[in-house]
Scaffold this motif. Sequence first.
Motif, short mmCIF file in Angstrom:
data_model
loop_
_atom_site.label_atom_id
_atom_site.label_comp_id
_atom_site.label_asym_id
_atom_site.label_seq_id
_atom_site.Cartn_x
_atom_site.Cartn_y
_atom_site.Cartn_z
N UNK A 56 0.83 -1.21 0.00
CA UNK A 56 0.00 0.00 0.00
C UNK A 56 0.87 1.26 0.00
N UNK A 57 1.98 1.24 0.75
CA UNK A 57 2.86 2.40 0.80
C UNK A 57 3.48 2.67 -0.56
N UNK A 58 3.80 1.59 -1.30
CA UNK A 58 4.44 1.77 -2.60
C UNK A 58 3.54 2.47 -3.61
N UNK A 59 2.24 2.57 -3.33
CA UNK A 59 1.35 3.32 -4.21
C UNK A 59 1.60 4.83 -4.06
N UNK A 60 2.20 5.22 -2.93
CA UNK A 60 2.44 6.64 -2.67
C UNK A 60 3.92 7.00 -2.82
N UNK A 61 4.78 6.12 -2.36
CA UNK A 61 6.23 6.34 -2.43
C UNK A 61 6.83 5.07 -3.00
N UNK A 62 7.39 5.16 -4.19
CA UNK A 62 7.71 3.95 -4.94
C UNK A 62 8.97 3.23 -4.49
N UNK A 63 9.83 3.90 -3.70
CA UNK A 63 11.09 3.26 -3.32
C UNK A 63 11.69 3.98 -2.13
N UNK A 64 12.71 3.35 -1.56
CA UNK A 64 13.45 4.00 -0.48
C UNK A 64 14.11 5.28 -0.97
N UNK A 65 14.61 5.27 -2.20
CA UNK A 65 15.25 6.47 -2.74
C UNK A 65 14.24 7.61 -2.86
N UNK A 66 13.01 7.29 -3.25
CA UNK A 66 11.98 8.33 -3.34
C UNK A 66 11.67 8.89 -1.95
N UNK A 67 11.66 8.02 -0.95
CA UNK A 67 11.43 8.49 0.41
C UNK A 67 12.57 9.41 0.85
N UNK A 68 13.79 9.04 0.55
CA UNK A 68 14.93 9.90 0.89
C UNK A 68 14.81 11.26 0.20
N UNK A 69 14.39 11.26 -1.05
CA UNK A 69 14.21 12.52 -1.77
C UNK A 69 13.14 13.38 -1.10
N UNK A 70 12.02 12.77 -0.72
CA UNK A 70 10.97 13.52 -0.03
C UNK A 70 11.47 14.08 1.29
N UNK A 71 12.26 13.29 2.01
CA UNK A 71 12.81 13.76 3.28
C UNK A 71 13.81 14.90 3.08
N UNK A 72 14.60 14.81 2.02
CA UNK A 72 15.53 15.90 1.70
C UNK A 72 14.77 17.19 1.43
N UNK A 73 13.78 17.12 0.55
CA UNK A 73 13.03 18.31 0.18
C UNK A 73 12.33 18.89 1.40
N UNK A 74 11.73 18.02 2.20
CA UNK A 74 11.03 18.47 3.40
C UNK A 74 11.99 19.18 4.36
N UNK A 75 13.17 18.60 4.57
CA UNK A 75 14.13 19.19 5.50
C UNK A 75 14.73 20.48 4.95
N UNK A 76 15.09 20.49 3.67
CA UNK A 76 15.62 21.72 3.08
C UNK A 76 14.62 22.87 3.21
N UNK A 77 13.35 22.59 2.94
CA UNK A 77 12.35 23.65 3.01
C UNK A 77 12.07 24.07 4.45
#
Length: 240
Positions: A56-77
């Motif tokens: 179910x999670x993979x429908x929103x975030x397709x991979x660990x790398x995508x999660x890392x990218x989301x965390x990077x963007x969230x933290x930078x902002x």
Amino acid sequence: MTPAATKAKPPTPRERARAQTIADIIRLGRQHLALHGAAALSLRAVARDLGVVSSAVYRYVESRDELLTLLLIDAYNELGDHVDAAVEAVPGNDFAGQFRALGTAVRSWALREPASYALLFGSPVPGYQAPGERTTVPGTRVIVRLVGIFDAAFRAGAMRADVSPAVVVPPALAKDLAAIREEMNLAAPDPSLARGVLAWTSVFGAVSFEVFGQYGADTFAARDELFEHQLSVLQGVVGL
């Protein structure tokens, strides 16, 4: 006659639910980041804490790398928002105060969010390459703000050019600085830009030393005073 502007459609219930789920995944991802570190980040573990099966999670975030990218963007902002709020609280003609507010804001956020700071400015995560087209803009918010302070100070005549010792800029570096000046529409000359780069790296270097425990446990008890002193020295270095 100019046509009326098209109003943005409000999000549908499905879109709101999707945005909320992604926000929850990012929130849990930050918790896992703090507990286990970036290299051990697991979408399956996040799914477990979210109370859903991993598929179910993979429908929103397709991979660990995508999660890392989301965390990077969230933290930078988040860091960028924190810095912007601190700088904007200082009068517009107090460039030295703005610089000190920026440095203090970076440090306070880093000490509050050491895991996120480590993701942004620590060792690279093995096997992960951040997508520049998504992370460059949020990732450069603080340095763009810092450069803006220095350039505005120069344009206003509030940055001394006779700072000692004199800076001699090698031709190869001058070429790099010229490209930066053109890209960012800056007025400051090469010596001022070179000193600005030193201030930028020194602020983050001082913060990193503290966040990552490089001073040691007993070397400096007066950490606030140490950082304020460092900012004062850097303020003099750039000529504010």
